[in-house]
Scaffold this motif. Structure first.
Motif, PDB file in Angstrom:
ATOM      1  N   ARG A 488       0.883  -1.163   0.000  1.00  0.00           N
ATOM      2  CA  ARG A 488       0.000   0.000   0.000  1.00  0.00           C
ATOM      3  C   ARG A 488       0.927   1.220   0.000  1.00  0.00           C
ATOM      4  O   ARG A 488       1.995   1.169   0.616  1.00  0.00           O
ATOM      5  N   PRO A 489       0.579   2.270  -0.743  1.00  0.00           N
ATOM      6  CA  PRO A 489       1.492   3.404  -0.783  1.00  0.00           C
ATOM      7  C   PRO A 489       1.674   4.044   0.598  1.00  0.00           C
ATOM      8  O   PRO A 489       0.756   4.029   1.421  1.00  0.00           O
ATOM      9  N   VAL A 490       2.847   4.575   0.814  1.00  0.00           N
ATOM     10  CA  VAL A 490       3.198   5.195   2.093  1.00  0.00           C
ATOM     11  C   VAL A 490       2.564   6.592   2.174  1.00  0.00           C
ATOM     12  O   VAL A 490       2.699   7.390   1.241  1.00  0.00           O
ATOM     13  N   CYS A 648      10.103  24.964   2.193  1.00  0.00           N
ATOM     14  CA  CYS A 648       9.779  23.815   1.356  1.00  0.00           C
ATOM     15  C   CYS A 648       8.328  23.404   1.519  1.00  0.00           C
ATOM     16  O   CYS A 648       7.719  23.617   2.574  1.00  0.00           O
ATOM     17  N   GLN A 649       7.814  22.807   0.475  1.00  0.00           N
ATOM     18  CA  GLN A 649       6.484  22.209   0.538  1.00  0.00           C
ATOM     19  C   GLN A 649       6.552  20.850  -0.158  1.00  0.00           C
ATOM     20  O   GLN A 649       6.401  20.762  -1.372  1.00  0.00           O
ATOM     21  N   PRO A 650       6.821  19.796   0.595  1.00  0.00           N
ATOM     22  CA  PRO A 650       6.982  18.487  -0.038  1.00  0.00           C
ATOM     23  C   PRO A 650       5.659  18.019  -0.646  1.00  0.00           C
ATOM     24  O   PRO A 650       4.641  17.986   0.041  1.00  0.00           O
ATOM     25  N   SER A 651       5.707  17.636  -1.909  1.00  0.00           N
ATOM     26  CA  SER A 651       4.448  17.329  -2.595  1.00  0.00           C
ATOM     27  C   SER A 651       3.998  15.895  -2.396  1.00  0.00           C
ATOM     28  O   SER A 651       2.889  15.539  -2.792  1.00  0.00           O
ATOM     29  N   PRO A 684      -4.266   9.359  -1.996  1.00  0.00           N
ATOM     30  CA  PRO A 684      -3.433   8.458  -2.807  1.00  0.00           C
ATOM     31  C   PRO A 684      -2.473   9.226  -3.727  1.00  0.00           C
ATOM     32  O   PRO A 684      -1.333   8.798  -3.931  1.00  0.00           O
ATOM     33  N   ASP A 685      -2.909  10.379  -4.253  1.00  0.00           N
ATOM     34  CA  ASP A 685      -2.041  11.104  -5.188  1.00  0.00           C
ATOM     35  C   ASP A 685      -0.763  11.602  -4.534  1.00  0.00           C
ATOM     36  O   ASP A 685       0.241  11.825  -5.207  1.00  0.00           O
ATOM     37  N   ALA A 686      -0.835  11.842  -3.228  1.00  0.00           N
ATOM     38  CA  ALA A 686       0.357  12.375  -2.545  1.00  0.00           C
ATOM     39  C   ALA A 686       1.071  11.296  -1.744  1.00  0.00           C
ATOM     40  O   ALA A 686       2.064  11.562  -1.087  1.00  0.00           O
ATOM     41  N   SER A 687       0.545  10.084  -1.779  1.00  0.00           N
ATOM     42  CA  SER A 687       1.237   8.976  -1.124  1.00  0.00           C
ATOM     43  C   SER A 687       2.321   8.475  -2.074  1.00  0.00           C
ATOM     44  O   SER A 687       2.281   8.753  -3.267  1.00  0.00           O
ATOM     45  N   SER A 688       3.264   7.709  -1.528  1.00  0.00           N
ATOM     46  CA  SER A 688       4.419   7.323  -2.351  1.00  0.00           C
ATOM     47  C   SER A 688       4.650   5.822  -2.288  1.00  0.00           C
ATOM     48  O   SER A 688       4.484   5.219  -1.226  1.00  0.00           O
ATOM     49  N   PRO A 689       5.098   5.255  -3.394  1.00  0.00           N
ATOM     50  CA  PRO A 689       5.541   3.863  -3.313  1.00  0.00           C
ATOM     51  C   PRO A 689       6.740   3.784  -2.375  1.00  0.00           C
ATOM     52  O   PRO A 689       7.557   4.719  -2.342  1.00  0.00           O
ATOM     53  N   ILE A 690       6.834   2.710  -1.627  1.00  0.00           N
ATOM     54  CA  ILE A 690       7.935   2.591  -0.654  1.00  0.00           C
ATOM     55  C   ILE A 690       9.289   2.728  -1.342  1.00  0.00           C
ATOM     56  O   ILE A 690      10.250   3.232  -0.748  1.00  0.00           O
ATOM     57  N   ALA A 691       9.339   2.341  -2.610  1.00  0.00           N
ATOM     58  CA  ALA A 691      10.613   2.434  -3.343  1.00  0.00           C
ATOM     59  C   ALA A 691      11.135   3.865  -3.380  1.00  0.00           C
ATOM     60  O   ALA A 691      12.350   4.097  -3.419  1.00  0.00           O
ATOM     61  N   ASP A 692      10.220   4.832  -3.348  1.00  0.00           N
ATOM     62  CA  ASP A 692      10.682   6.231  -3.395  1.00  0.00           C
ATOM     63  C   ASP A 692      11.459   6.629  -2.138  1.00  0.00           C
ATOM     64  O   ASP A 692      12.185   7.616  -2.140  1.00  0.00           O
ATOM     65  N   ILE A 720      -2.260  22.029  -5.044  1.00  0.00           N
ATOM     66  CA  ILE A 720      -2.837  22.396  -6.332  1.00  0.00           C
ATOM     67  C   ILE A 720      -2.212  21.590  -7.475  1.00  0.00           C
ATOM     68  O   ILE A 720      -2.865  21.280  -8.470  1.00  0.00           O
ATOM     69  N   GLY A 721      -0.958  21.200  -7.298  1.00  0.00           N
ATOM     70  CA  GLY A 721      -0.290  20.409  -8.338  1.00  0.00           C
ATOM     71  C   GLY A 721      -0.994  19.078  -8.568  1.00  0.00           C
ATOM     72  O   GLY A 721      -1.135  18.620  -9.709  1.00  0.00           O
ATOM     73  N   HIS A 722      -1.448  18.457  -7.489  1.00  0.00           N
ATOM     74  CA  HIS A 722      -2.162  17.189  -7.628  1.00  0.00           C
ATOM     75  C   HIS A 722      -3.506  17.416  -8.302  1.00  0.00           C
ATOM     76  O   HIS A 722      -3.956  16.619  -9.116  1.00  0.00           O
ATOM     77  N   GLU A 723      -4.146  18.520  -7.965  1.00  0.00           N
ATOM     78  CA  GLU A 723      -5.436  18.825  -8.606  1.00  0.00           C
ATOM     79  C   GLU A 723      -5.233  19.121 -10.092  1.00  0.00           C
ATOM     80  O   GLU A 723      -6.062  18.746 -10.929  1.00  0.00           O
ATOM     81  N   LEU A 724      -4.133  19.756 -10.413  1.00  0.00           N
ATOM     82  CA  LEU A 724      -3.853  20.041 -11.824  1.00  0.00           C
ATOM     83  C   LEU A 724      -3.611  18.737 -12.593  1.00  0.00           C
ATOM     84  O   LEU A 724      -4.081  18.569 -13.722  1.00  0.00           O
ATOM     85  N   ARG A 725      -2.902  17.825 -11.961  1.00  0.00           N
ATOM     86  CA  ARG A 725      -2.635  16.548 -12.650  1.00  0.00           C
ATOM     87  C   ARG A 725      -3.936  15.767 -12.850  1.00  0.00           C
ATOM     88  O   ARG A 725      -4.130  15.125 -13.876  1.00  0.00           O
ATOM     89  N   GLU A 726      -4.804  15.845 -11.858  1.00  0.00           N
ATOM     90  CA  GLU A 726      -6.110  15.191 -11.957  1.00  0.00           C
ATOM     91  C   GLU A 726      -6.916  15.810 -13.107  1.00  0.00           C
ATOM     92  O   GLU A 726      -7.519  15.108 -13.930  1.00  0.00           O
TER      93      GLU A 726
END
Ligand SMILES: Cc1ncc(C[n+]2csc(CCOP(=O)(O)OP(=O)(O)O)c2C)c(N)n1
Ligand SMILES: [Mg+2]
Length: 829
Positions: A488-490, A648-651, A684-692, A720-726
């Motif tokens: 499950r994404p982190v 910083c604003q980690p995405s 989910p859009d801002a969660s990360s695969p553990i590999a990251d 807003i970046g995630h909303e733009l990608r959506e």
């Protein structure tokens, strides 16, 4: 054998007498301070308390104990043992005082001011004259404290008498202070530095019995009392470094102005830390250098209480008022206060009541606003003269001449200096840490191997077998376990836990405090597990490995300025630790604006002092109204210069993980401001695969791996970046690249240039932000983007300028948000 009736009668009479005597004493214990003789000029009249209009031997004795030149407020203390302690000490015969030494301190303090006055007429020095008894008072505190185990005094104070304290207490050679008046080397601090009465100092004090104490006078800004929580936080860090004996070894002393003590809320915030596990320092000694005036404002205009000290009455601690011209009484109070602090581990307040010899500063004429007061002061002799006469010292003039000569020689020496002396030494735990401009050599690898992540996950998601866990927390831990296994994404909560766990495992102490931070305002942290049957705690982060560093996460008081000041102070004396302060919502950080402006952003520039403090500020436009949307990114960007901090604003969650680890592991010690998510915490859009999390490092700019051949580049930061990608997905748009600027400052120019080159066909670069045009990063980004973009056009999409950060209507918010997304994709935004 039964007692005879005659004995019985005698006992009863004795009881009755004792009872009556106690009753009389109790009245004086309770109200005596109101009739005490506290003002050297006699203008602040004692009250006439009806309960104290008593005759007889007991009343006379009680009056002597409680209405002399010491008035103590202590009957509000709930603990009977502590009341009894004060009582016994107040009613006991007075121990002798080293009067010769006290006289010497007074002469030194007064002459220092006099020489400054004569040699540098017309400059500000904020003379101590009128409350010079502060010097023998501190001497006595140090004498006692060293006997009780103190190694260092951590002292915070403002302008009044500060230069004198630097010489008399911090024991800097006087020529170093005089050099500040000569302004010997202005070129070395062009655009930086600070005025002489704000700089910190360190030194060694030798007590009368020959013990050595390190003195640390904390640098402070003009903002009165802002240094209080910083001093206490610094003390706490020094104490934590040595463990339990720290409370005795490091003694904090705060010197306050009377007006500031009553008026500044941060005083109350700091007092409130006294007994709290995350913030206690085993008692701070507060001294009010009470000259019964603040600039031109008199006490009846400055506080609604009789004494400015009475803000401290909400605490179960004694307040000693003392007439600053009874030097022996002042010393006695210093002794009692210090012993009390060491005996009971609580704060104590000493209200040293004197006057102010000159105007607020020496260039100010006080006869305009307080003509009568200053008429009285004009004819009032200096304290050393009064004291020398009191104690019968005859050859005092020769002593005065000798000390004057010493200062005059120092003053002449200062005139020959070509470099400004540095008044302090840094402790060696700062060795190896760097400030100044960022250099590539400061980069660190922050990724962890899958095996390490799996092991940490195991530690983070398990708890003792007999632990009765809350079903919701159980579920959360199960999900986290799946995150760690890559099923499950982190999310951010897990990313943070993994970052903290990895750091403490490698020996980096982590300290985080903020309102409701243990659970997390958004239910995202759950750093402390609670057994639902007995409320026993289990902290997975304290159970990572046997030799781990400690991970301390505290719910703070409901304060911003105080808590942020404290954590800034803590970071100053624990550079190896990751120290974080979290705002409940980012906007509340503006309550701590003075600490941000005066310490966090400017501390290095003004004082050359570094800090690695991290601020976590929840930010993002989610329709929750004007107060829960914006952490005021613009304010931080406006303060940014000369690489003074990182913004910083980690995405995504992995970026947050790398950023926290970078902050702790790099030797570049800079404050870090992190805009953290709210609705995106588990999205989910801002969660990360553990590999990251195994990748090398934090990315200042997060590239777009979905679009290779873009006609437009949308640049943004945060949600807003995630909303733009959506939105792009919905539109089936394949020609728009969307990049996240995760590090706003220092500006990631090279990374952006690389990205812009990658999309060589993109003609338009559009900065998109949720914030109104007068807020957010817009003003900061546009000129910088234009610089990098060269001939390409740089456009922007944002909300219209607005006086408040956002609308109060969730529906209006939705409409606005749709409009922003639409505009971002329109050919002519
Ligand atoms: C937060 C803040 N507000 C206002 C000032 C301006 N100011 C400097 S000193 C002073 C008066 C301080 O009076 P008091 O606390 O009694 O100290 P004193 O100068 O009498 O020793 C004022 C208003 C300041 N420095 N900081
Ligand atoms: Mg004052």
């Amino acid at each position: 054998m039964a007692p005879r009736s005659k004995d019985l009668t005698a006992a009863a009479v004795l009881d009755a007498t004792n009872g009556e005597r106690e009753r009389v004493f109790d009245e004086f214990r309770r109200w005596g301070y109101l009739e005490a003789d506290l003002d050297p000029l006699g203008l602040f009249h004692p009250l006439e308390v009806p309960e104290l209009q008593l005759d007889g031997d007991a009343a006379r004795e009680a009056r002597r104990a409680y209405c002399g030149t010491i008035g103590v407020e202590f009957m509000h203390i709930a603990d009977a043992e502590r009341r009894r302690w004060i009582q016994e000490h107040m009613e006991a015969p007075q121990a002798p005082v080293d009067q010769e030494a006290a006289l010497d301190h007074l002469i030194r303090a007064e002459l220092f001011e006099l020489v400054l006055q004569q040699r540098y007429l017309g400059t500000k020095r904020f003379s101590l004259e009128g409350v010079t008894a502060l010097v023998p008072l501190v001497d006595e505190i140090l004498e006692l404290a060293s006997q009780l185990g103190a190694m260092e005094l951590v002292m915070g104070m403002s302008h009044r008498g500060r230069l004198n304290v630097i010489v008399q207490v911090a024991k800097r050679p006087p020529e170093e202070v005089f050099a500040g008046f000569e302004d010997v080397d202005p070129r070395s601090i062009l655009g930086g530095g600070d005025v002489k009465y704000h700089l910190g100092a360190t030194g060694e004090y030798v007590t009368r019995t020959g013990a050595k104490l390190h003195i640390h006078l904390v640098s402070n800004p003009s903002h009165l009392e802002a240094v209080d929580p910083v001093t206490v936080g610094r003390t706490r860090a020094k104490q934590d470094r040595v463990g339990e004996p720290g409370k005795a070894k490091y003694l904090p002393l705060l010197v306050h102005g009377d007006s500031a003590f009553a008026g500044q809320g941060i005083v109350a915030e700091t007092l409130n830390f006294a007994d709290l596990p995350g913030y206690t320092v085993g008692g701070t000694i507060h001294v009010i250098a009470n000259n019964l005036i603040g600039f031109t404002t008199v006490p009846r205009e400055a506080h609604s209480s009789r004494f400015s000290a009475q803000i401290a009455r909400r605490q179960s601690i004694p307040i000693f008022h003392v007439n600053a011209e009874d030097v022996d009484a002042v010393i006695r109070v210093g002794r009692m206060a210090t012993e009390y602090r060491y005996q009971f581990g609580t704060d104590v307040v000493i209200d040293l009541i004197g006057y102010r010899r000159h105007g607020h500063s020496e260039v100010d004429d006080p006869t305009i606003t307080q003509p009568l007061l200053y008429k009285a002061i004009k004819d009032h002799p200096p304290l050393w003269e009064i004291y020398a006469e009191d104690i019968g010292v005859e050859d005092v003039q020769s002593r005065v001449a000798e000390i004057r000569k010493e200062y005059e020689t120092a003053q002449e020496k200062a005139g020959t200096l070509t470099k400004m002396p540095v008044l302090r030494e840094l402790p060696n735990y700062w060795d190896g840490y760097r400030g100044g401009r960022y250099k590539p050599e400061y980069a660190v690898e922050t990724g962890l191997s899958s095996a390490e992540l799996a092991e940490l996950t195991e530690r983070l998601t398990t708890y003792p077998l007999d632990f009765h866990i809350h079903p919701k927390v159980k579920k959360l831990l199960e999900q986290r376990a799946e995150m760690g296994k890559g099923k499950r994404p982190v999310d951010y909560g897990m990313a943070e836990a993994l970052a903290f766990a990895s750091l403490v495992k490698s020996g980096v102490h982590v300290r985080l405090s903020g309102q409701d931070s243990r659970r997390g305002t958004f239910n995202q942290r759950h750093s402390v597990l609670l057994d639902v049957e007995n409320e026993h705690e289990y902290v997975p982060l304290q159970n990572i490995s046997a030799d781990q560093a400690s991970c301390d996460i505290y719910n703070s008081t409901l304060s911003e300025a105080g808590v942020l000041g404290f954590e800034y102070g803590y970071s100053r004396d624990y550079p190896e630790a990751l120290v974080l302060w979290e705002a409940q919502f980012g906007d509340f950080a503006n309550v701590a604006q003075a600490v941000i402006d005066q310490f966090v952003s400017a501390g290095e520039d003004k004082w050359g002092l570094l800090s690695g403090l991290t601020l976590l500020l929840p930010h993002g436009y989610e329709g929750q109204g004007p107060e829960h949307s914006s952490a005021r990114i613009e304010r931080f960007l406006q303060l940014a210069a000369r690489d003074n901090f990182q913004i910083c604003q980690p995405s995504n969650a992995a970026q947050y993980f790398h950023l926290l680890r970078r902050q702790a592991l790099s030797h570049w010690r800079k404050p870090l401001v992190v805009f953290t998510p709210k609705s995106m915490l588990r999205h989910p859009d801002a969660s990360s695969p553990i590999a990251d999390l195994t990748h090398e490092a934090f990315l200042r700019v997060v590239p777009d791996d979905q679009v290779t051949d873009a006609k437009r580049i949308l640049l943004c930061t945060g949600k807003i970046g995630h909303e733009l990608r959506e939105e792009r997905k919905k539109r089936k748009d394949t020609s728009t690249a969307i990049l996240f600027v995760d590090q706003l400052y220092p500006f990631p120019e090279a990374e952006l240039a690389t990205e812009f080159e990658r999309y060589s066909d993109a003609r338009d670069i559009v900065w998109v932000q949720e914030e109104p045009a007068n807020m957010g990063p817009l003003f900061y980004m546009l000129p910088r983007l234009r610089h990098v973009a060269g001939s390409r056009s740089v456009l922007s999409v944002k909300r219209s300028a607005s006086a408040s950060p956002s609308t109060g209507s969730a529906k209006a918010h939705e409409m606005e948000q749709r409009a922003i997304l639409g505009l971002a994709f329109s050919s002519n935004p």
